[in-house]
Scaffold this motif. Sequence first.
Motif, PDB file in Angstrom:
ATOM      1  N   VAL A 106       7.070  -4.599  -6.786  1.00  0.00           N
ATOM      2  CA  VAL A 106       7.680  -4.776  -5.444  1.00  0.00           C
ATOM      3  C   VAL A 106       6.983  -5.977  -4.771  1.00  0.00           C
ATOM      4  O   VAL A 106       7.753  -6.799  -4.309  1.00  0.00           O
ATOM      5  CB  VAL A 106       7.415  -3.443  -4.529  1.00  0.00           C
ATOM      6  CG1 VAL A 106       7.832  -4.003  -3.183  1.00  0.00           C
ATOM      7  CG2 VAL A 106       8.257  -2.234  -5.072  1.00  0.00           C
ATOM      8  N   ARG A 107       5.837  -6.230  -5.190  1.00  0.00           N
ATOM      9  CA  ARG A 107       5.075  -7.542  -4.464  1.00  0.00           C
ATOM     10  C   ARG A 107       5.548  -8.358  -5.302  1.00  0.00           C
ATOM     11  O   ARG A 107       5.891  -9.711  -4.552  1.00  0.00           O
ATOM     12  CB  ARG A 107       3.597  -7.247  -4.647  1.00  0.00           C
ATOM     13  CG  ARG A 107       2.789  -8.486  -4.632  1.00  0.00           C
ATOM     14  CD  ARG A 107       1.414  -8.614  -5.044  1.00  0.00           C
ATOM     15  NE  ARG A 107       0.595  -9.735  -4.953  1.00  0.00           N
ATOM     16  CZ  ARG A 107       0.858 -10.691  -5.899  1.00  0.00           C
ATOM     17  NH1 ARG A 107       1.707 -10.535  -6.954  1.00  0.00           N
ATOM     18  NH2 ARG A 107       0.036 -11.716  -5.633  1.00  0.00           N
ATOM     19  N   ASP A 137       0.781  -1.322  -0.020  1.00  0.00           N
ATOM     20  CA  ASP A 137       0.015  -0.012   0.017  1.00  0.00           C
ATOM     21  C   ASP A 137       0.841   1.223  -0.026  1.00  0.00           C
ATOM     22  O   ASP A 137       0.492   2.110  -0.630  1.00  0.00           O
ATOM     23  CB  ASP A 137      -0.840   0.104   1.279  1.00  0.00           C
ATOM     24  CG  ASP A 137      -1.882  -0.851   1.302  1.00  0.00           C
ATOM     25  OD1 ASP A 137      -2.491  -1.389  -0.197  1.00  0.00           O
ATOM     26  OD2 ASP A 137      -2.608  -1.462   2.209  1.00  0.00           O
ATOM     27  N   LYS A 138       1.968   1.212   0.831  1.00  0.00           N
ATOM     28  CA  LYS A 138       2.805   2.426   0.890  1.00  0.00           C
ATOM     29  C   LYS A 138       3.744   2.667  -0.546  1.00  0.00           C
ATOM     30  O   LYS A 138       3.607   3.818  -0.877  1.00  0.00           O
ATOM     31  CB  LYS A 138       3.727   2.221   1.939  1.00  0.00           C
ATOM     32  CG  LYS A 138       4.549   3.557   2.290  1.00  0.00           C
ATOM     33  CD  LYS A 138       5.526   3.172   3.491  1.00  0.00           C
ATOM     34  CE  LYS A 138       6.388   4.514   3.785  1.00  0.00           C
ATOM     35  NZ  LYS A 138       7.365   4.206   4.885  1.00  0.00           N
ATOM     36  N   ILE A 181      -3.393  -8.814  -2.565  1.00  0.00           N
ATOM     37  CA  ILE A 181      -3.988  -8.536  -3.812  1.00  0.00           C
ATOM     38  C   ILE A 181      -3.276  -7.314  -4.488  1.00  0.00           C
ATOM     39  O   ILE A 181      -3.039  -6.532  -4.087  1.00  0.00           O
ATOM     40  CB  ILE A 181      -5.420  -8.135  -3.665  1.00  0.00           C
ATOM     41  CG1 ILE A 181      -6.306  -9.155  -2.851  1.00  0.00           C
ATOM     42  CG2 ILE A 181      -6.098  -7.890  -4.947  1.00  0.00           C
ATOM     43  CD1 ILE A 181      -7.420  -8.858  -2.162  1.00  0.00           C
ATOM     44  N   PRO A 182      -2.782  -7.820  -5.899  1.00  0.00           N
ATOM     45  CA  PRO A 182      -2.279  -6.770  -6.767  1.00  0.00           C
ATOM     46  C   PRO A 182      -3.152  -5.347  -6.927  1.00  0.00           C
ATOM     47  O   PRO A 182      -4.378  -5.657  -6.963  1.00  0.00           O
ATOM     48  CB  PRO A 182      -2.119  -7.464  -8.054  1.00  0.00           C
ATOM     49  CG  PRO A 182      -2.109  -8.711  -7.841  1.00  0.00           C
ATOM     50  CD  PRO A 182      -2.962  -8.957  -6.622  1.00  0.00           C
ATOM     51  N   LYS A 183      -2.504  -4.179  -7.153  1.00  0.00           N
ATOM     52  CA  LYS A 183      -3.267  -2.851  -7.467  1.00  0.00           C
ATOM     53  C   LYS A 183      -3.847  -3.050  -8.774  1.00  0.00           C
ATOM     54  O   LYS A 183      -3.092  -3.401  -9.720  1.00  0.00           O
ATOM     55  CB  LYS A 183      -2.254  -1.760  -7.071  1.00  0.00           C
ATOM     56  CG  LYS A 183      -1.710  -1.767  -5.693  1.00  0.00           C
ATOM     57  CD  LYS A 183      -2.651  -1.596  -4.763  1.00  0.00           C
ATOM     58  CE  LYS A 183      -2.121  -1.541  -3.315  1.00  0.00           C
ATOM     59  NZ  LYS A 183      -3.040  -1.368  -2.310  1.00  0.00           N
ATOM     60  N   ARG A 184      -4.883  -2.506  -9.109  1.00  0.00           N
ATOM     61  CA  ARG A 184      -5.463  -2.393 -10.277  1.00  0.00           C
ATOM     62  C   ARG A 184      -5.181  -1.035 -11.036  1.00  0.00           C
ATOM     63  O   ARG A 184      -5.028  -0.139 -10.194  1.00  0.00           O
ATOM     64  CB  ARG A 184      -6.857  -2.773 -10.337  1.00  0.00           C
ATOM     65  CG  ARG A 184      -7.358  -4.067  -9.853  1.00  0.00           C
ATOM     66  CD  ARG A 184      -8.713  -4.271  -9.841  1.00  0.00           C
ATOM     67  NE  ARG A 184      -9.291  -4.362 -11.389  1.00  0.00           N
ATOM     68  CZ  ARG A 184     -10.190  -4.590 -11.971  1.00  0.00           C
ATOM     69  NH1 ARG A 184     -11.389  -4.827 -11.041  1.00  0.00           N
ATOM     70  NH2 ARG A 184     -10.688  -4.669 -13.195  1.00  0.00           N
ATOM     71  N   ARG A 185      -4.995  -0.947 -12.166  1.00  0.00           N
ATOM     72  CA  ARG A 185      -4.682   0.311 -13.095  1.00  0.00           C
ATOM     73  C   ARG A 185      -6.118   1.353 -12.801  1.00  0.00           C
ATOM     74  O   ARG A 185      -7.225   0.757 -12.707  1.00  0.00           O
ATOM     75  CB  ARG A 185      -4.807   0.247 -14.262  1.00  0.00           C
ATOM     76  CG  ARG A 185      -4.466   1.423 -15.051  1.00  0.00           C
ATOM     77  CD  ARG A 185      -4.235   1.200 -16.742  1.00  0.00           C
ATOM     78  NE  ARG A 185      -5.462   0.412 -17.279  1.00  0.00           N
ATOM     79  CZ  ARG A 185      -6.518   0.993 -17.699  1.00  0.00           C
ATOM     80  NH1 ARG A 185      -6.776   2.276 -17.521  1.00  0.00           N
ATOM     81  NH2 ARG A 185      -7.709   0.029 -17.970  1.00  0.00           N
ATOM     82  N   TRP A 229       0.934   2.523  -8.637  1.00  0.00           N
ATOM     83  CA  TRP A 229       0.295   1.135  -8.509  1.00  0.00           C
ATOM     84  C   TRP A 229       1.312   0.326  -9.466  1.00  0.00           C
ATOM     85  O   TRP A 229       1.257  -0.895  -8.967  1.00  0.00           O
ATOM     86  CB  TRP A 229      -1.094   1.052  -9.105  1.00  0.00           C
ATOM     87  CG  TRP A 229      -1.229   1.520 -10.431  1.00  0.00           C
ATOM     88  CD1 TRP A 229      -1.067   2.437 -11.092  1.00  0.00           C
ATOM     89  CD2 TRP A 229      -1.338   0.532 -11.658  1.00  0.00           C
ATOM     90  NE1 TRP A 229      -0.911   2.456 -12.590  1.00  0.00           N
ATOM     91  CE2 TRP A 229      -1.413   1.142 -12.910  1.00  0.00           C
ATOM     92  CE3 TRP A 229      -1.360  -0.881 -11.479  1.00  0.00           C
ATOM     93  CZ2 TRP A 229      -1.383   0.602 -14.196  1.00  0.00           C
ATOM     94  CZ3 TRP A 229      -1.433  -1.621 -12.900  1.00  0.00           C
ATOM     95  CH2 TRP A 229      -1.339  -1.022 -14.150  1.00  0.00           C
ATOM     96  N   ARG A 230       1.934   0.446 -10.525  1.00  0.00           N
ATOM     97  CA  ARG A 230       2.482  -0.576 -11.298  1.00  0.00           C
ATOM     98  C   ARG A 230       3.628  -0.781 -10.722  1.00  0.00           C
ATOM     99  O   ARG A 230       4.069  -2.126 -10.442  1.00  0.00           O
ATOM    100  CB  ARG A 230       2.890   0.183 -12.675  1.00  0.00           C
ATOM    101  CG  ARG A 230       3.337  -0.908 -13.831  1.00  0.00           C
ATOM    102  CD  ARG A 230       3.502  -0.336 -14.969  1.00  0.00           C
ATOM    103  NE  ARG A 230       2.624   0.458 -15.725  1.00  0.00           N
ATOM    104  CZ  ARG A 230       1.536  -0.135 -16.493  1.00  0.00           C
ATOM    105  NH1 ARG A 230       1.863  -1.449 -16.693  1.00  0.00           N
ATOM    106  NH2 ARG A 230       0.684   0.588 -17.039  1.00  0.00           N
ATOM    107  N   ARG A 231       4.518   0.122 -10.313  1.00  0.00           N
ATOM    108  CA  ARG A 231       5.658  -0.072  -9.555  1.00  0.00           C
ATOM    109  C   ARG A 231       5.374  -1.035  -8.184  1.00  0.00           C
ATOM    110  O   ARG A 231       6.263  -1.843  -7.775  1.00  0.00           O
ATOM    111  CB  ARG A 231       6.573   1.138  -9.196  1.00  0.00           C
ATOM    112  CG  ARG A 231       8.079   0.736  -8.820  1.00  0.00           C
ATOM    113  CD  ARG A 231       8.896   0.132  -9.760  1.00  0.00           C
ATOM    114  NE  ARG A 231       9.115   0.726 -10.911  1.00  0.00           N
ATOM    115  CZ  ARG A 231       9.856   0.212 -11.830  1.00  0.00           C
ATOM    116  NH1 ARG A 231      10.437  -0.889 -11.994  1.00  0.00           N
ATOM    117  NH2 ARG A 231       9.842   1.002 -12.995  1.00  0.00           N
TER     118      ARG A 231
END
Length: 364
Positions: free
Chosen positions: A132-133, A118-119, A158-162, A126-128
């Motif tokens: 990291v994840r 989140d940080k 959960i991956p971040k969405r665009r 979000w992409r970078r």
Amino acid sequence: MTKVRVKGFKIFKDRHGRQRCYHRKTGHKIDLQKAPLGSAEFFAECEAIRAIADAQLVKAAKAGTLGGLIKSYFETEHYQNLAEATRRDYRKCADFLEPIKDTPIHVIDTPLIAGIHDKAAKKIGWRRANMVRTLLSEVFRYSIPMGLIAANYAKDVIPKRRPREQAYANRPWSIEERDVVLLRAKPHVRAALALMMNTGLDPSDALKLRKDQIDGDTIWGVRGKTGAEVAIPVGPTLQAAFDRIPKHEAETVLSSSRGEAWTYNGFSTVWHRFKTALEKEGVIAPGLTLKGLRHTVATTLREAGLDERRIADLLGQKTPSMARHYSRSANLADKNRETMAALEKEIERRTKTVKPTGKSVKPD
């Protein structure tokens, strides 16, 4: 003139013809005015930079910490066999995690990794953050069999969405944009762009393509990112592009105006400067990227009715899902109208062949 080579250091000429030198891992530059290339002062400076880099490496990775796990992963064969671009991305992610490298392994869990994720999304996008994840997931996955950590705590994050309002990167080029770029580009740049436009090769793979990889009417190669084999037929349009490539002595198909093989950074710099000038003139819209040419090929093929597996084979993708991703902007309206018309025609035919009793009869 003897060419000086020093392991771990990049020595090159900039666009003004001046010699430059820097340490690849740390980016530390050597002032060649004070320490001329090949001099005793130059080699002493190289050794000093290496010593600093080694000291930083030892300091950065304490046993039993997140930094230690990352260091161990970077030493695995899996990491060493990744594409250069992927390794570079992972190193950037490790730099982001540098402030928390001393986090003890015993406090790492899924909520902690979710918080880091989140940080990262807030600080680097979000992409970078997803990268990291991914790095942490790979680090944990390879650390489990070594007994360094109990579980992959990044797997369930959960991956971040665009963001919905954000246009996706690497949009396809329009025909008008393609034509004006080719018309205005200098010969060596035009040759590179034409190769990417007519093959769908990744920019880095196109720039590295060697002359001996073209056998008759076929380009044979391996995609750098995935290791997937590619075999691209050389059609009339691509052959015409090859015929217009300026003569040079480099082993690669493409070369700079100096007759030397392009580096990715070198071509990217030239391309960005050229593209920016065209944008200011208003002859192309913002957002053109080299990677977008690969998406353009996929989109064009999808609109022509080719299935995802065939598109994936041409682009050197292991799964059709990536072909679907690359061609997601295809204008399928006309194709879908034909499909719907066929569906309606079939429904109408079946309706006429059914009696009120519900039993089917053969059409006349």
